[in-house]
Design a protein around this motif. Structure first.
Motif, PDB file in Angstrom:
ATOM      1  N   ASP A 145     -18.346  17.724  78.178  1.00 52.38           N
ATOM      2  CA  ASP A 145     -17.000  17.721  78.740  1.00 52.38           C
ATOM      3  C   ASP A 145     -16.136  17.928  77.912  1.00 52.38           C
ATOM      4  O   ASP A 145     -14.889  18.903  78.567  1.00 52.38           O
ATOM      5  N   LYS A 146     -15.910  18.299  76.793  1.00 49.46           N
ATOM      6  CA  LYS A 146     -15.430  19.189  76.576  1.00 49.46           C
ATOM      7  C   LYS A 146     -16.010  21.055  76.098  1.00 49.46           C
ATOM      8  O   LYS A 146     -14.928  21.315  76.626  1.00 49.46           O
ATOM      9  N   ILE A 147     -17.000  20.986  76.211  1.00 45.49           N
ATOM     10  CA  ILE A 147     -17.801  21.977  76.574  1.00 45.49           C
ATOM     11  C   ILE A 147     -17.264  22.961  78.138  1.00 45.49           C
ATOM     12  O   ILE A 147     -16.754  23.635  78.576  1.00 45.49           O
ATOM     13  N   ILE A 148     -17.260  21.305  79.055  1.00 44.50           N
ATOM     14  CA  ILE A 148     -16.675  22.242  80.579  1.00 44.50           C
ATOM     15  C   ILE A 148     -15.410  22.493  80.652  1.00 44.50           C
ATOM     16  O   ILE A 148     -15.602  23.573  81.203  1.00 44.50           O
ATOM     17  N   LYS A 149     -14.835  21.934  80.055  1.00 44.85           N
ATOM     18  CA  LYS A 149     -13.410  21.723  80.149  1.00 44.85           C
ATOM     19  C   LYS A 149     -12.858  23.350  79.671  1.00 44.85           C
ATOM     20  O   LYS A 149     -12.346  24.127  79.909  1.00 44.85           O
ATOM     21  N   THR A 151     -25.284  24.198  84.470  1.00 44.44           N
ATOM     22  CA  THR A 151     -24.749  24.838  84.543  1.00 44.44           C
ATOM     23  C   THR A 151     -25.183  26.256  83.345  1.00 44.44           C
ATOM     24  O   THR A 151     -24.601  26.037  82.407  1.00 44.44           O
ATOM     25  N   SER A 152     -25.410  27.376  84.651  1.00 50.07           N
ATOM     26  CA  SER A 152     -25.669  27.989  83.235  1.00 50.07           C
ATOM     27  C   SER A 152     -24.762  29.437  82.881  1.00 50.07           C
ATOM     28  O   SER A 152     -24.261  29.799  83.590  1.00 50.07           O
ATOM     29  N   ILE A 153     -24.750  28.926  81.405  1.00 54.99           N
ATOM     30  CA  ILE A 153     -23.731  30.435  81.655  1.00 54.99           C
ATOM     31  C   ILE A 153     -23.548  31.954  81.662  1.00 54.99           C
ATOM     32  O   ILE A 153     -22.506  32.135  81.987  1.00 54.99           O
ATOM     33  N   LEU A 154     -24.542  32.431  81.115  1.00 56.34           N
ATOM     34  CA  LEU A 154     -25.136  33.688  82.435  1.00 56.34           C
ATOM     35  C   LEU A 154     -24.941  33.811  83.754  1.00 56.34           C
ATOM     36  O   LEU A 154     -24.218  34.296  84.168  1.00 56.34           O
ATOM     37  N   SER A 155     -26.098  32.706  84.524  1.00 55.09           N
ATOM     38  CA  SER A 155     -25.557  33.690  86.260  1.00 55.09           C
ATOM     39  C   SER A 155     -25.030  32.523  86.592  1.00 55.09           C
ATOM     40  O   SER A 155     -23.792  33.220  87.559  1.00 55.09           O
ATOM     41  N   ASP A 156     -24.331  31.335  86.173  1.00 56.20           N
ATOM     42  CA  ASP A 156     -23.495  30.254  87.328  1.00 56.20           C
ATOM     43  C   ASP A 156     -21.845  30.871  86.829  1.00 56.20           C
ATOM     44  O   ASP A 156     -21.091  31.124  87.248  1.00 56.20           O
ATOM     45  N   ARG A 166     -29.876  32.374  70.476  1.00 53.02           N
ATOM     46  CA  ARG A 166     -30.503  32.327  71.440  1.00 53.02           C
ATOM     47  C   ARG A 166     -31.090  31.676  72.383  1.00 53.02           C
ATOM     48  O   ARG A 166     -32.002  31.408  73.651  1.00 53.02           O
ATOM     49  N   ARG A 167     -31.737  29.866  72.022  1.00 53.63           N
ATOM     50  CA  ARG A 167     -31.892  28.713  72.980  1.00 53.63           C
ATOM     51  C   ARG A 167     -30.891  28.624  73.636  1.00 53.63           C
ATOM     52  O   ARG A 167     -30.944  27.061  74.203  1.00 53.63           O
ATOM     53  N   ILE A 168     -29.335  28.989  73.606  1.00 52.02           N
ATOM     54  CA  ILE A 168     -28.087  28.602  75.186  1.00 52.02           C
ATOM     55  C   ILE A 168     -28.144  29.393  75.595  1.00 52.02           C
ATOM     56  O   ILE A 168     -28.070  30.109  76.283  1.00 52.02           O
ATOM     57  N   GLY A 169     -28.625  28.231  77.186  1.00 52.29           N
ATOM     58  CA  GLY A 169     -28.738  28.987  78.890  1.00 52.29           C
ATOM     59  C   GLY A 169     -27.854  28.132  79.356  1.00 52.29           C
ATOM     60  O   GLY A 169     -26.947  28.564  80.086  1.00 52.29           O
ATOM     61  N   THR A 170     -27.234  26.397  79.324  1.00 52.06           N
ATOM     62  CA  THR A 170     -26.309  26.509  79.657  1.00 52.06           C
ATOM     63  C   THR A 170     -25.688  25.423  79.510  1.00 52.06           C
ATOM     64  O   THR A 170     -25.570  25.440  77.640  1.00 52.06           O
ATOM     65  N   LEU A 171     -24.856  24.757  79.633  1.00 51.66           N
ATOM     66  CA  LEU A 171     -24.196  24.050  78.877  1.00 51.66           C
ATOM     67  C   LEU A 171     -24.665  23.209  78.420  1.00 51.66           C
ATOM     68  O   LEU A 171     -23.612  22.865  77.158  1.00 51.66           O
ATOM     69  N   GLY A 172     -25.206  22.418  78.599  1.00 51.41           N
ATOM     70  CA  GLY A 172     -26.124  21.474  78.188  1.00 51.41           C
ATOM     71  C   GLY A 172     -26.988  22.407  76.676  1.00 51.41           C
ATOM     72  O   GLY A 172     -26.442  20.646  75.888  1.00 51.41           O
ATOM     73  N   ASP A 173     -27.690  22.964  77.065  1.00 52.79           N
ATOM     74  CA  ASP A 173     -28.392  23.210  75.301  1.00 52.79           C
ATOM     75  C   ASP A 173     -27.185  23.684  74.607  1.00 52.79           C
ATOM     76  O   ASP A 173     -27.113  22.954  73.286  1.00 52.79           O
ATOM     77  N   MET A 174     -25.786  24.059  75.348  1.00 51.18           N
ATOM     78  CA  MET A 174     -24.541  24.294  74.283  1.00 51.18           C
ATOM     79  C   MET A 174     -24.234  23.329  73.533  1.00 51.18           C
ATOM     80  O   MET A 174     -23.854  22.983  72.579  1.00 51.18           O
TER      81      MET A 174
END
Length: 73
Positions: free
Chosen positions: A3-7, A24-29, A58-66
């Protein structure tokens, strides 16, 4: 944590049509430029008091990964 990262992510993205969740993809979305991406990461690190190393980055692609990286500290 997610939730904090989404905000934080919402501060960097003006697209109101994004479904904000762990997939949610950090790059494409979010469509962040390279500079915006680094600013986003720096903001997450500062707000959550963590440090993300290059290998983790390098392994972070989505907010979930983050969120997963942030949980591991």
């Amino acid at each position: 944590m997610l939730d904090k990262i989404i905000k934080i992510a919402q501060e960097f993205c003006e697209d109101e049509d994004i479904e904000w969740n762990e997939d949610t993809s950090i790059l494409s979305d979010m469509e962040l430029t390279s500079m915006e991406m680094f600013s986003f990461i720096a903001k997450v690190e500062g707000e959550l008091n963590i440090k993300i190393n290059e290998r983790q980055l390098r392994r972070i692609g989505t907010l979930g990964d983050m969120a997963e990286v942030a949980r591991k500290g």
